[in-house]
Design an enzyme around this catalytic site. Sequence first.
Site, PDB file in Angstrom:
ATOM      1  N   SER A 143       0.929  -1.324   0.190  1.00  0.00           N
ATOM      2  CA  SER A 143      -0.097  -0.003   0.034  1.00  0.00           C
ATOM      3  C   SER A 143       0.848   1.040  -0.039  1.00  0.00           C
ATOM      4  CB  SER A 143      -0.991  -0.014   1.437  1.00  0.00           C
ATOM      5  OG  SER A 143      -2.087   0.893   1.006  1.00  0.00           O
ATOM      6  N   GLU A 274      -0.366  -2.422  -8.620  1.00  0.00           N
ATOM      7  CA  GLU A 274      -1.823  -2.802  -8.121  1.00  0.00           C
ATOM      8  C   GLU A 274      -2.477  -1.349  -7.691  1.00  0.00           C
ATOM      9  OE1 GLU A 274      -3.104  -2.785  -4.651  1.00  0.00           O
ATOM     10  OE2 GLU A 274      -1.198  -2.126  -3.779  1.00  0.00           O
ATOM     11  N   HIS A 341      -4.091  -5.216  -2.609  1.00  0.00           N
ATOM     12  CA  HIS A 341      -5.015  -4.858  -1.471  1.00  0.00           C
ATOM     13  C   HIS A 341      -6.359  -6.091  -1.458  1.00  0.00           C
ATOM     14  CE1 HIS A 341      -3.317  -1.125  -1.457  1.00  0.00           C
ATOM     15  NE2 HIS A 341      -3.794  -0.829  -0.209  1.00  0.00           N
TER      16      HIS A 341
END
Length: 369
Positions: A143, A274, A341
């Site tokens: 993240s 991502e 995620h």
Amino acid sequence: MSGIPFPLEQRFKRQCPCYNMEKERVIVVSTIYPSALTLNSTFAITAPSSGVPAPLHYKIHKAKSQLEMLCAHVIIGETVWTQQAARSSSAETRANELMAYLTDPAIDAIMPPWGGELLVQVLPKLDWDKISKSKPTWLIGYSDSSTLLCSYTLQTNIASAHATNFFDLNMEALDGTTKQWHKILSAPSRNHVVQHSSPMYQSSWDALFELENPVGFDLDSNTEWKSTTSEAVSFTGRLIGGCLNTLTTIAGTKYAPIKKWRESFEEDTIVYLEWLDWCTAETYRNLWHLKEHGWFEGASGLLFGRPSRSEPSEDYDDVQMIHEFAEEIGLPIIFDADIGHMPPQFTMINGSLATASFKDGKGTLTYLE
């Protein structure tokens, strides 16, 4: 690998018809790997992005207990326990704590509790010259943490590990894909270590957060990797990447010198990405931004994780966008992979040479050093 491979300096001729030996001199180096994790390792937990609000502090204690089964010491920094204004503390406080751990020879690995929004504020306040001269340390997370990981590898040539967050370790029965992070980072050599696509993945965090003490991720959907090619495909290169939402912010800045880093190797790259909470058009705009800053030059292929909470833009969805983008850059893309995620996820070592492969809805990542 354990220890620090020494840099190798030499000239080499790129396999390119436009190569000019009189004008180009490329320094070939080896990725610097932190020492393999052991039962005597010391972990530091710090929050360079978001800290953990008080109602969830008990999960930090649980994660600490779980991690202590794998190492000798776990140090929890002060920034972990606070959260205000979308960050754990001031940029100065976050940077100071992170610098203390990055330059402490007793620290073997650093894990943020999780990601967040504003890690980018910390990057200008770090002493990157001092960091590059300090003992290599494993940085582990994903993240917003990938903002730090990616910048760390691109600026210092030290490997970093895009993998599960510390907070997730509070769960006592994590799946086999997630648990590989420690096995992989503990290996004296990762040469020929293979990660296989997961059988199931978690499509939403909602059910998990309704439980006070879940034992593992809510793996409710069948995993199916996909590719922009009509048949099996594989490509090899040095891994670099992370969360597109945050990496797009540092692309083109001095904190992400990807061209200089890429040109220090003979091998191609594999860029893995991502993203979450974007409509398809916004995702495309950010991929285009990376393309214009040269992120896909010298790549053999791209590896995309499962988009989280992604919405189509009118009738324009992610699948169409990914296929069109593959044509635009002239590279194969493997997508809906175990990254990001929507867990579980692979351990992606930035800077490491690997082969990504896809066939019949399944995939592998094989390390080559």
